[in-house]
Scaffold this motif. Structure first.
Motif, short mmCIF file in Angstrom:
data_model
loop_
_atom_site.label_atom_id
_atom_site.label_comp_id
_atom_site.label_asym_id
_atom_site.label_seq_id
_atom_site.Cartn_x
_atom_site.Cartn_y
_atom_site.Cartn_z
N SER A 40 0.83 -1.20 0.00
CA SER A 40 0.00 0.00 0.00
C SER A 40 0.86 1.26 0.00
O SER A 40 0.63 2.20 -0.76
CB SER A 40 -0.92 -0.02 1.22
N ILE A 41 1.87 1.28 0.84
CA ILE A 41 2.76 2.44 0.95
C ILE A 41 3.52 2.67 -0.35
O ILE A 41 3.54 3.79 -0.89
CB ILE A 41 3.76 2.25 2.12
N LEU A 42 4.14 1.62 -0.88
CA LEU A 42 4.95 1.78 -2.08
C LEU A 42 4.12 2.12 -3.30
O LEU A 42 4.52 2.94 -4.13
CB LEU A 42 5.79 0.53 -2.32
N GLU A 43 2.94 1.53 -3.43
CA GLU A 43 2.07 1.86 -4.57
C GLU A 43 1.53 3.28 -4.46
O GLU A 43 1.41 3.98 -5.45
CB GLU A 43 0.94 0.84 -4.69
N ARG A 44 1.23 3.71 -3.26
CA ARG A 44 0.72 5.07 -3.03
C ARG A 44 1.76 6.12 -3.44
O ARG A 44 1.42 7.19 -3.91
CB ARG A 44 0.33 5.21 -1.56
N HIS A 45 3.02 5.79 -3.26
CA HIS A 45 4.09 6.74 -3.56
C HIS A 45 4.74 6.50 -4.92
O HIS A 45 5.72 7.16 -5.25
CB HIS A 45 5.14 6.72 -2.44
N ARG A 46 4.19 5.58 -5.69
CA ARG A 46 4.62 5.32 -7.06
C ARG A 46 6.14 5.17 -7.19
O ARG A 46 6.80 5.90 -7.91
CB ARG A 46 4.11 6.41 -8.00
N ILE A 47 6.68 4.23 -6.48
CA ILE A 47 8.11 3.96 -6.45
C ILE A 47 8.57 3.48 -7.84
O ILE A 47 8.00 2.54 -8.39
CB ILE A 47 8.43 2.87 -5.39
N GLU A 118 -0.22 0.57 9.95
CA GLU A 118 -0.11 1.53 8.86
C GLU A 118 -1.41 2.33 8.69
O GLU A 118 -1.39 3.49 8.31
CB GLU A 118 0.25 0.79 7.56
N THR A 126 4.99 4.11 7.42
CA THR A 126 5.49 4.74 6.20
C THR A 126 6.95 5.16 6.36
O THR A 126 7.77 4.97 5.47
CB THR A 126 4.61 5.94 5.81
N GLY A 130 9.85 3.48 4.16
CA GLY A 130 10.63 4.42 3.36
C GLY A 130 12.11 4.38 3.70
O GLY A 130 12.97 4.42 2.81
#
Length: 170
Positions: A40-47, A118, A126, A130
């Motif tokens: 969820s975190i990584l997809e939200r921040h478009r890594i 989270e 997060t 990160g």
């Protein structure tokens, strides 16, 4: 690694507080471990990395078994990725780190988690994910590392402070 190559990262979920949600149930208030918070975190921040996700288990870390750790080892050992982030409950994170550390895997593996789910507004999830993502890209050596509380430590140098529960350097 080729400077222009996109890092391939495997993110493995084992459960723990980072993945907990607390749905209101009639007559009770209990937690469930749901989808991967790291995903969820990584997809939200478009890594901009090639990330693959696996789930070994969805358990409170107090209930992670030796069989779960062996399954985790198998995935880490057999995967093509050389960079792995494992989300794990904080209660037994160091036990799993030590188990993996004794295997001498030729990979860079970080274990991280969170003290609050989270889904909570004040969660450290997060920040910890990160920090793990940044650390794994900057490291130059393989091994097992613990990333929590803003620290990046080789597993043998990490301990949990008994009075505060925080992870610190030995």
């Amino acid at each position: 690694m080729d400077r222009n190559a996109v890092m391939q990262l495997l993110v493995i979920q084992t459960g723990g507080t980072i993945d907990k949600s607390y749905p209101q149930q009639k007559g009770a208030y209990a937690f469930e471990i749901g989808e991967s918070a790291a995903k969820s975190i990584l997809e939200r921040h478009r890594i901009p990395l090639k990330v693959r996700y696996e789930t070994v288990c969805q358990k409170d870390s107090q209930y992670i078994s030796d069989e779960d750790r062996l399954n985790l080892l198998t995935i880490c050992n057999d995967c093509s990725e050389k960079h792995i982030i494992i989300t794990h409950g904080t209660d037994t994170l160091l036990k799993t780190a030590a188990f993996l550390g004794h295997q001498n895997l030729p990979k860079r593996i970080i274990l991280t988690g969170a003290f609050l789910p989270e889904k909570f507004r004040d969660s450290d999830a997060t920040f910890n994910v990160g920090t793990a993502l940044g650390a794994i890209q900057c490291m130059t050596e393989n091994g097992i590392f613990v990333v929590l509380n803003g620290l990046v430590l080789p597993w043998k140098q990490a301990m949990r402070e008994p009075d505060t529960g925080q992870f610190v350097r030995k």
